[in-house]
Design a protein around this motif. Structure first.
Motif, PDB file in Angstrom:
ATOM      1  N   GLY A 336      24.153  27.126  62.148  1.00  0.00           N
ATOM      2  CA  GLY A 336      24.198  27.943  63.358  1.00  0.00           C
ATOM      3  C   GLY A 336      24.042  27.149  64.635  1.00  0.00           C
ATOM      4  O   GLY A 336      23.804  27.726  65.691  1.00  0.00           O
ATOM      5  N   GLY A 337      24.146  25.823  64.552  1.00  0.00           N
ATOM      6  CA  GLY A 337      24.035  24.989  65.746  1.00  0.00           C
ATOM      7  C   GLY A 337      22.632  24.870  66.307  1.00  0.00           C
ATOM      8  O   GLY A 337      22.444  24.433  67.448  1.00  0.00           O
ATOM      9  N   ILE A 338      21.616  25.258  65.517  1.00  0.00           N
ATOM     10  CA  ILE A 338      20.223  25.175  65.976  1.00  0.00           C
ATOM     11  C   ILE A 338      19.731  23.729  65.820  1.00  0.00           C
ATOM     12  O   ILE A 338      19.794  23.161  64.736  1.00  0.00           O
ATOM     13  CB  ILE A 338      19.328  26.135  65.170  1.00  0.00           C
ATOM     14  N   ALA A 339      19.245  23.142  66.898  1.00  0.00           N
ATOM     15  CA  ALA A 339      18.798  21.751  66.871  1.00  0.00           C
ATOM     16  C   ALA A 339      17.548  21.619  66.000  1.00  0.00           C
ATOM     17  O   ALA A 339      16.618  22.421  66.101  1.00  0.00           O
ATOM     18  CB  ALA A 339      18.502  21.261  68.290  1.00  0.00           C
ATOM     19  N   VAL A 340      17.541  20.594  65.156  1.00  0.00           N
ATOM     20  CA  VAL A 340      16.423  20.336  64.249  1.00  0.00           C
ATOM     21  C   VAL A 340      16.017  18.870  64.376  1.00  0.00           C
ATOM     22  O   VAL A 340      16.877  17.982  64.383  1.00  0.00           O
ATOM     23  CB  VAL A 340      16.807  20.649  62.779  1.00  0.00           C
ATOM     24  N   TRP A 341      14.689  18.608  64.473  1.00  0.00           N
ATOM     25  CA  TRP A 341      14.217  17.232  64.525  1.00  0.00           C
ATOM     26  C   TRP A 341      14.612  16.492  63.248  1.00  0.00           C
ATOM     27  O   TRP A 341      14.555  17.041  62.153  1.00  0.00           O
ATOM     28  CB  TRP A 341      12.692  17.182  64.639  1.00  0.00           C
ATOM     29  N   ALA A 342      15.015  15.233  63.384  1.00  0.00           N
ATOM     30  CA  ALA A 342      15.244  14.389  62.212  1.00  0.00           C
ATOM     31  C   ALA A 342      13.900  14.031  61.592  1.00  0.00           C
ATOM     32  O   ALA A 342      12.907  13.825  62.299  1.00  0.00           O
ATOM     33  CB  ALA A 342      15.994  13.121  62.609  1.00  0.00           C
ATOM     34  N   PRO A 382      18.481   9.673  75.598  1.00  0.00           N
ATOM     35  CA  PRO A 382      18.828  11.036  76.034  1.00  0.00           C
ATOM     36  C   PRO A 382      18.581  12.042  74.914  1.00  0.00           C
ATOM     37  O   PRO A 382      18.925  11.795  73.757  1.00  0.00           O
ATOM     38  CB  PRO A 382      20.322  10.921  76.361  1.00  0.00           C
ATOM     39  N   GLU A 383      17.957  13.156  75.258  1.00  0.00           N
ATOM     40  CA  GLU A 383      17.664  14.195  74.263  1.00  0.00           C
ATOM     41  C   GLU A 383      18.646  15.348  74.394  1.00  0.00           C
ATOM     42  O   GLU A 383      19.347  15.491  75.404  1.00  0.00           O
ATOM     43  CB  GLU A 383      16.230  14.700  74.439  1.00  0.00           C
ATOM     44  N   ARG A 384      18.666  16.196  73.399  1.00  0.00           N
ATOM     45  CA  ARG A 384      19.538  17.362  73.385  1.00  0.00           C
ATOM     46  C   ARG A 384      18.973  18.450  74.296  1.00  0.00           C
ATOM     47  O   ARG A 384      17.746  18.557  74.472  1.00  0.00           O
ATOM     48  CB  ARG A 384      19.700  17.860  71.956  1.00  0.00           C
ATOM     49  N   PRO A 385      19.839  19.280  74.898  1.00  0.00           N
ATOM     50  CA  PRO A 385      19.367  20.297  75.851  1.00  0.00           C
ATOM     51  C   PRO A 385      18.312  21.233  75.265  1.00  0.00           C
ATOM     52  O   PRO A 385      17.356  21.608  75.961  1.00  0.00           O
ATOM     53  CB  PRO A 385      20.650  21.064  76.196  1.00  0.00           C
ATOM     54  N   GLN A 386      18.465  21.592  73.968  1.00  0.00           N
ATOM     55  CA  GLN A 386      17.495  22.502  73.360  1.00  0.00           C
ATOM     56  C   GLN A 386      16.104  21.872  73.324  1.00  0.00           C
ATOM     57  O   GLN A 386      15.098  22.535  73.588  1.00  0.00           O
ATOM     58  CB  GLN A 386      17.926  22.869  71.934  1.00  0.00           C
ATOM     59  N   PHE A 387      16.045  20.585  72.977  1.00  0.00           N
ATOM     60  CA  PHE A 387      14.761  19.899  72.930  1.00  0.00           C
ATOM     61  C   PHE A 387      14.183  19.716  74.322  1.00  0.00           C
ATOM     62  O   PHE A 387      12.978  19.862  74.544  1.00  0.00           O
ATOM     63  CB  PHE A 387      14.908  18.532  72.261  1.00  0.00           C
ATOM     64  N   VAL A 388      15.046  19.399  75.290  1.00  0.00           N
ATOM     65  CA  VAL A 388      14.583  19.148  76.656  1.00  0.00           C
ATOM     66  C   VAL A 388      13.941  20.402  77.243  1.00  0.00           C
ATOM     67  O   VAL A 388      12.872  20.339  77.865  1.00  0.00           O
ATOM     68  CB  VAL A 388      15.746  18.660  77.540  1.00  0.00           C
ATOM     69  N   THR A 422       6.844  17.286  68.750  1.00  0.00           N
ATOM     70  CA  THR A 422       6.432  17.346  70.153  1.00  0.00           C
ATOM     71  C   THR A 422       5.390  16.284  70.468  1.00  0.00           C
ATOM     72  O   THR A 422       5.404  15.678  71.552  1.00  0.00           O
ATOM     73  CB  THR A 422       5.865  18.745  70.465  1.00  0.00           C
ATOM     74  N   GLU A 423       4.490  16.008  69.526  1.00  0.00           N
ATOM     75  CA  GLU A 423       3.464  14.991  69.754  1.00  0.00           C
ATOM     76  C   GLU A 423       4.092  13.603  69.852  1.00  0.00           C
ATOM     77  O   GLU A 423       3.698  12.785  70.688  1.00  0.00           O
ATOM     78  CB  GLU A 423       2.433  15.027  68.620  1.00  0.00           C
ATOM     79  N   ASP A 424       5.096  13.332  69.003  1.00  0.00           N
ATOM     80  CA  ASP A 424       5.817  12.064  69.108  1.00  0.00           C
ATOM     81  C   ASP A 424       6.530  11.969  70.452  1.00  0.00           C
ATOM     82  O   ASP A 424       6.542  10.905  71.085  1.00  0.00           O
ATOM     83  CB  ASP A 424       6.841  11.938  67.977  1.00  0.00           C
ATOM     84  N   ALA A 425       7.126  13.066  70.879  1.00  0.00           N
ATOM     85  CA  ALA A 425       7.817  13.075  72.171  1.00  0.00           C
ATOM     86  C   ALA A 425       6.837  12.803  73.306  1.00  0.00           C
ATOM     87  O   ALA A 425       7.188  12.155  74.304  1.00  0.00           O
ATOM     88  CB  ALA A 425       8.511  14.422  72.376  1.00  0.00           C
ATOM     89  N   ARG A 426       5.621  13.291  73.185  1.00  0.00           N
ATOM     90  CA  ARG A 426       4.598  13.041  74.203  1.00  0.00           C
ATOM     91  C   ARG A 426       4.290  11.552  74.303  1.00  0.00           C
ATOM     92  O   ARG A 426       4.217  10.992  75.407  1.00  0.00           O
ATOM     93  CB  ARG A 426       3.336  13.831  73.858  1.00  0.00           C
ATOM     94  N   HIS A 427       4.103  10.908  73.152  1.00  0.00           N
ATOM     95  CA  HIS A 427       3.810   9.473  73.160  1.00  0.00           C
ATOM     96  C   HIS A 427       4.993   8.676  73.733  1.00  0.00           C
ATOM     97  O   HIS A 427       4.798   7.741  74.511  1.00  0.00           O
ATOM     98  CB  HIS A 427       3.493   8.994  71.747  1.00  0.00           C
TER      99      HIS A 427
END
Length: 462
Positions: A336-342, A382-388, A422-427
């Motif tokens: 469904g095009g839903i962004a998922v973290w690797a 660069p991150e995907r719009p959904q994640f941003v 999200t915690e990894d993204a914070r670091h």
């Protein structure tokens, strides 16, 4: 630490680097002398040998930086350092061979190069064997006095104990600004003269780690400490210097506004960076095209569907663009095009895709985005719009990472494993803010060199 072009380099690393450079120059000279003795001939004049010796030393030292010879683990463990020295010397010799082919005027005799390489390996290993663990000893560390004994001071206590720390805490002083979290702290009321006490401890710096600065800031004491020649620093600046990242937990907007950084005088460096991006991306697309086509063929043979895929990302000033990558996952990776973290050992990755990711071949088509100017080689990923959208709502200052052009590699990529939460993204944001704040061409070059380590030892690659 020594500040070079707005980036901090530990004293230990700088000292060891200078010793290594001297050893490499001596090894190059030794190679010449052995060659002269072997053929019973007269050596070339020193002025003629110096460019060749310097080329030898610089190339090998750049390879050493790139593979992580000056990393924390290598500084603390000879068993860790020696294999990386072997890899660095091997890569350095290969690079020297290319340089000798392109610039014959700096070419060594093959026997000279062999002798110099063996001598360099022995000398560099000997330096590390003699220095051993003394590189991480308190002798090479700055002595610091911490004003505060609460949770903020406890963070500094943990950081000082961490391997590779460049400072040692001489004393924690409880300023009665909240609960005490450091047991060995000395109460400020028990110190008659704070400036004299700091000087007597031999401290070169005082760090403010107060929980509540509104009523607890001892301005008179700090002024006198400053006039004794001892540096006074706030917690955010201290952590930025010691960790190479902007600490979000201690950050406030006024520090970002008034602290050094985010310089506007980047016009010349930006022009140079863009020229570098154009030349190198064009070269990668031309020279790497056979690899890209072979990889695309392997993807098509393993699974149905296109070999390449486009994905929308957020770039400079929050503008969106599309990147081109080799497909490394199944077609149904995102329903469904839903962004998922690797994830680590992600089951969606194909067998060919796993190889492409380990070797970073799937990233090569992004050179087209670099050539178009939508990306640079160095910058925040660069991150995907959904994640941003989600991360901007959860993390303060996340939008500020879009004030610089995104890149294929970056300060966060070489300092923190692949982020999948999200915690990894914070670091990683803390490292991205450091890059945006302290950008210089020197930092870009350092990141490009250190990217070699990530490719050779792909920690966290997914």
């Amino acid at each position: 630490m020594i500040r070079l072009f707005k980036h901090y380099v530990p004293h230990t690393v700088l000292l060891l680097g200078l010793i290594d450079f001297a050893m490499l120059m001596l090894a190059a000279e030794g190679g010449w002398m052995l060659r002269g003795w072997q053929i019973a001939g007269k050596l070339d004049p020193e002025a003629a040998r110096l460019p060749l010796m310097t080329t030898f030393a610089l190339v090998l030292q750049l390879a050493m930086i790139g593979v992580g010879v000056y990393g924390v683990e290598a500084l603390q463990s000879l068993r860790f350092a020696v294999p990386r020295l072997f890899v660095a010397i091997t890569l350095g010799v290969l690079l020297l061979s290319l340089i000798f082919f392109l610039v014959p005027s700096v070419t060594f005799w093959r026997s000279n190069l062999l002798y110099a390489t063996v001598l360099a390996l022995v000398a560099l290993g000997g330096v590390r064997l003699m220095l051993g663990r003394s590189l991480g000893a308190d002798l090479f560390k700055r002595r610091v006095v911490v004003l505060g004994a609460g949770p903020r001071a406890a963070r500094l206590e943990a950081l000082a104990r961490r391997g590779g720390s460049g400072f040692a805490v001489a004393c924690y002083i409880a300023m009665n600004d909240g609960p005490t979290a450091v047991a060995q702290a000395v109460n400020r009321a028990d110190i008659a003269n704070l400036p004299a006490y700091v000087v007597r401890l031999g401290a070169s710096e005082v760090v403010l780690a107060l929980e509540e600065r509104r009523n607890a800031l001892p301005l008179q004491d700090l002024l006198r400490v400053k006039t004794t020649g001892v540096h006074v620093n706030d917690l955010s600046s201290f952590l930025e210097r010691e960790t190479g990242r902007v600490d979000l937990d201690s950050l406030n907007p006024s520090w970002l506004i008034f602290s050094d950084g985010f310089s506007a005088g980047r016009r010349l460096s930006s022009i140079g960076k863009r020229l570098f991006d154009i030349v190198v991306s064009a070269a990668i697309l031309v020279l790497g095209m056979p690899i890209i086509l072979l990889a695309a063929l392997a993807v098509r043979l393993e699974s149905d569907g296109p070999a390449f895929f486009r994905q929308r990302r957020i770039g400079l000033y929050g503008q969106s663009f599309e990147i081109l990558k080799l497909r490394s996952m199944r077609l149904d990776a995102e329903v469904g095009g839903i962004a998922v973290w690797a994830q680590e050992d992600d089951p969606r990755v194909t067998r060919v895709g796993a190889v492409l990711r380990k070797l970073r071949i799937d990233e090569l088509p992004q050179a087209w985005s670099v050539l178009k100017g939508e990306m640079s080689f160095v910058g925040p990923r660069p991150e995907r719009p959904q994640f941003v959208s989600d991360l901007e709502a959860r993390l303060p200052y996340y939008a500020e990472r879009h004030m610089v052009k995104p890149g294929i590699t970056g300060w966060a990529q070489i300092n923190y494993p692949y982020g999948a939460s999200t915690e990894d993204a914070r670091h990683k944001l803390e490292y991205d803010l450091y890059y945006a704040k302290n950008y210089t061409p020197f930092l870009d070059v350092l990141i490009l060199i250190l990217t070699m380590r990530v490719i050779l030892w792909p920690e966290g690659a997914r």
